[in-house]
Design a protein around this motif. Sequence first.
Motif, PDB file in Angstrom:
ATOM      1  N   PHE A   1       8.315  35.486 -33.285  1.00  0.00           N
ATOM      2  CA  PHE A   1       8.590  36.886 -33.571  1.00  0.00           C
ATOM      3  C   PHE A   1       7.921  37.297 -34.869  1.00  0.00           C
ATOM      4  CE2 PHE A   1      11.986  35.288 -30.978  1.00  0.00           C
ATOM      5  CZ  PHE A   1      12.236  36.321 -30.070  1.00  0.00           C
ATOM      6  N   LEU A   2       7.378  38.509 -34.872  1.00  0.00           N
ATOM      7  CA  LEU A   2       6.769  39.085 -36.070  1.00  0.00           C
ATOM      8  C   LEU A   2       7.458  40.417 -36.335  1.00  0.00           C
ATOM      9  CD1 LEU A   2       4.616  39.274 -38.303  1.00  0.00           C
ATOM     10  CD2 LEU A   2       3.032  40.169 -36.556  1.00  0.00           C
ATOM     11  N   LEU A   3       8.084  40.531 -37.512  1.00  0.00           N
ATOM     12  CA  LEU A   3       8.771  41.749 -37.921  1.00  0.00           C
ATOM     13  C   LEU A   3       7.928  42.443 -38.980  1.00  0.00           C
ATOM     14  CD1 LEU A   3      12.382  40.286 -38.300  1.00  0.00           C
ATOM     15  CD2 LEU A   3      11.227  41.086 -36.240  1.00  0.00           C
ATOM     16  N   LEU A   4       7.616  43.707 -38.748  1.00  0.00           N
ATOM     17  CA  LEU A   4       6.726  44.462 -39.632  1.00  0.00           C
ATOM     18  C   LEU A   4       7.450  45.700 -40.166  1.00  0.00           C
ATOM     19  CD1 LEU A   4       3.565  44.258 -37.361  1.00  0.00           C
ATOM     20  CD2 LEU A   4       4.025  42.915 -39.444  1.00  0.00           C
ATOM     21  N   HIS A   5       7.446  45.858 -41.478  1.00  0.00           N
ATOM     22  CA  HIS A   5       8.185  46.930 -42.150  1.00  0.00           C
ATOM     23  C   HIS A   5       7.313  48.159 -42.401  1.00  0.00           C
ATOM     24  CE1 HIS A   5       6.114  46.216 -45.943  1.00  0.00           C
ATOM     25  NE2 HIS A   5       6.265  44.918 -45.730  1.00  0.00           N
ATOM     26  N   GLY A   6       7.926  49.176 -43.000  1.00  0.00           N
ATOM     27  CA  GLY A   6       7.230  50.417 -43.315  1.00  0.00           C
ATOM     28  C   GLY A   6       6.878  50.549 -44.788  1.00  0.00           C
ATOM     29  N   VAL A   7       6.336  51.701 -45.129  1.00  0.00           N
ATOM     30  CA  VAL A   7       5.912  52.001 -46.495  1.00  0.00           C
ATOM     31  C   VAL A   7       7.122  51.953 -47.435  1.00  0.00           C
ATOM     32  CG1 VAL A   7       6.119  54.514 -46.222  1.00  0.00           C
ATOM     33  CG2 VAL A   7       4.523  53.591 -47.906  1.00  0.00           C
TER      34      VAL A   7
ATOM     35  N   VAL B   1      10.208  32.832 -36.743  1.00  0.00           N
ATOM     36  CA  VAL B   1      10.157  34.226 -37.177  1.00  0.00           C
ATOM     37  C   VAL B   1       9.199  34.372 -38.352  1.00  0.00           C
ATOM     38  CG1 VAL B   1      11.493  36.184 -38.062  1.00  0.00           C
ATOM     39  CG2 VAL B   1      12.558  34.565 -36.466  1.00  0.00           C
ATOM     40  N   PHE B   2       8.341  35.372 -38.251  1.00  0.00           N
ATOM     41  CA  PHE B   2       7.454  35.756 -39.344  1.00  0.00           C
ATOM     42  C   PHE B   2       7.905  37.138 -39.812  1.00  0.00           C
ATOM     43  CE2 PHE B   2       5.195  32.809 -36.701  1.00  0.00           C
ATOM     44  CZ  PHE B   2       4.549  31.982 -37.592  1.00  0.00           C
ATOM     45  N   TYR B   3       8.177  37.254 -41.110  1.00  0.00           N
ATOM     46  CA  TYR B   3       8.657  38.516 -41.680  1.00  0.00           C
ATOM     47  C   TYR B   3       7.946  38.708 -43.023  1.00  0.00           C
ATOM     48  CZ  TYR B   3      12.138  42.010 -43.239  1.00  0.00           C
ATOM     49  OH  TYR B   3      12.775  43.140 -43.694  1.00  0.00           O
ATOM     50  N   PRO B   4       6.662  39.026 -42.967  1.00  0.00           N
ATOM     51  CA  PRO B   4       5.871  39.087 -44.195  1.00  0.00           C
ATOM     52  C   PRO B   4       6.110  40.361 -45.003  1.00  0.00           C
ATOM     53  CG  PRO B   4       4.544  39.829 -42.369  1.00  0.00           C
ATOM     54  CD  PRO B   4       5.874  39.364 -41.780  1.00  0.00           C
TER      55      PRO B   4
ATOM     56  N   MET C   1       1.180  32.564 -35.127  1.00  0.00           N
ATOM     57  CA  MET C   1       2.242  32.567 -34.118  1.00  0.00           C
ATOM     58  C   MET C   1       1.906  31.640 -32.956  1.00  0.00           C
ATOM     59  SD  MET C   1       3.077  36.652 -34.212  1.00  0.00           S
ATOM     60  CE  MET C   1       4.563  36.611 -33.206  1.00  0.00           C
ATOM     61  N   ARG C   2       2.954  31.095 -32.343  1.00  0.00           N
ATOM     62  CA  ARG C   2       2.805  30.177 -31.219  1.00  0.00           C
ATOM     63  C   ARG C   2       3.623  30.671 -30.038  1.00  0.00           C
ATOM     64  NH1 ARG C   2      -0.783  29.358 -33.857  1.00  0.00           N
ATOM     65  NH2 ARG C   2      -1.284  27.560 -35.125  1.00  0.00           N
TER      66      ARG C   2
END
Length: 191
Positions: free
Chosen positions: A6-12, A36-39, A63-64
Motif C-alpha cells: 500500500f502507498l498512502l499519499l498526502h496533500g499540500v 505500507v509506504f507512507y512517505p 512496492m511488491r
Amino acid sequence: MWTRSFLLLHGVTNRRPAGHWHHRLSLALRERGEQVFYPQLPDTDRPTLEGWTDAIRAELALMRGERIVLAHSLSTIAWLHLAAAEPAPADRVVLVSPPGPSAFDWDVIAPFAFDHLDLGAIRLAEKSARLVVSDADPYRPEGPGYFAERLGIDADIVPGGGHLTLDDGYGEWPSALAWCLDPEARFTADR
C-alpha cells in the motif's frame, strides 16, 4: 513474501499528523502484517509537480505484489499527471478529495493544474480505480460529480464530509481500511 503493498499519499501542507486517517490507516494495515509506504512528499508547503511525481515513482519502485494507492487532496492531482505519462502505474487506486479546477488559482499549487490533461483518456490503475468525494468540499466548488464524470470512474460521495481531513473529523475511518482489504467495500461517512 508480501502479496500486496500500500502507498498512502498526502496533500499540500500535510506533515502526516498522527490523528489523520492516513496515519491511522498505515498503523492498522501494518498491525495486520501488510507492507505500507507512507512517505513525506518533498516541499510540502511549496510542492513541485516534478518533485512529487518523482517521489511517487521512487515509492512505486519499492512496492511488491499488488500495488494499491490511496491518494488524498493534491496528491490525487499528482497521480493524474503520473498516470497520464505512465498509464496504470498501480493495480488499484482511490483518489480522495481531489481539488477542483478553481483551487488552482492558489499560486502554491498552480503548477499542478490539470487543464491540459485529457481526463477521459487517463488509465489510473490496472485493475480498478475509485473516487471518494464529499458533497461539501471547499476545494472543489464544482461539485462531487466533477471528476467522476470526466474520469469515467465509480465514485463514493460522503455527505457533509468537507475535504475529508482530520479537521473534518476524519481520523479513524473504518471504510478506508475496509476498502484496502476488499476492493468491493464502499467508502462511507463512518468515523
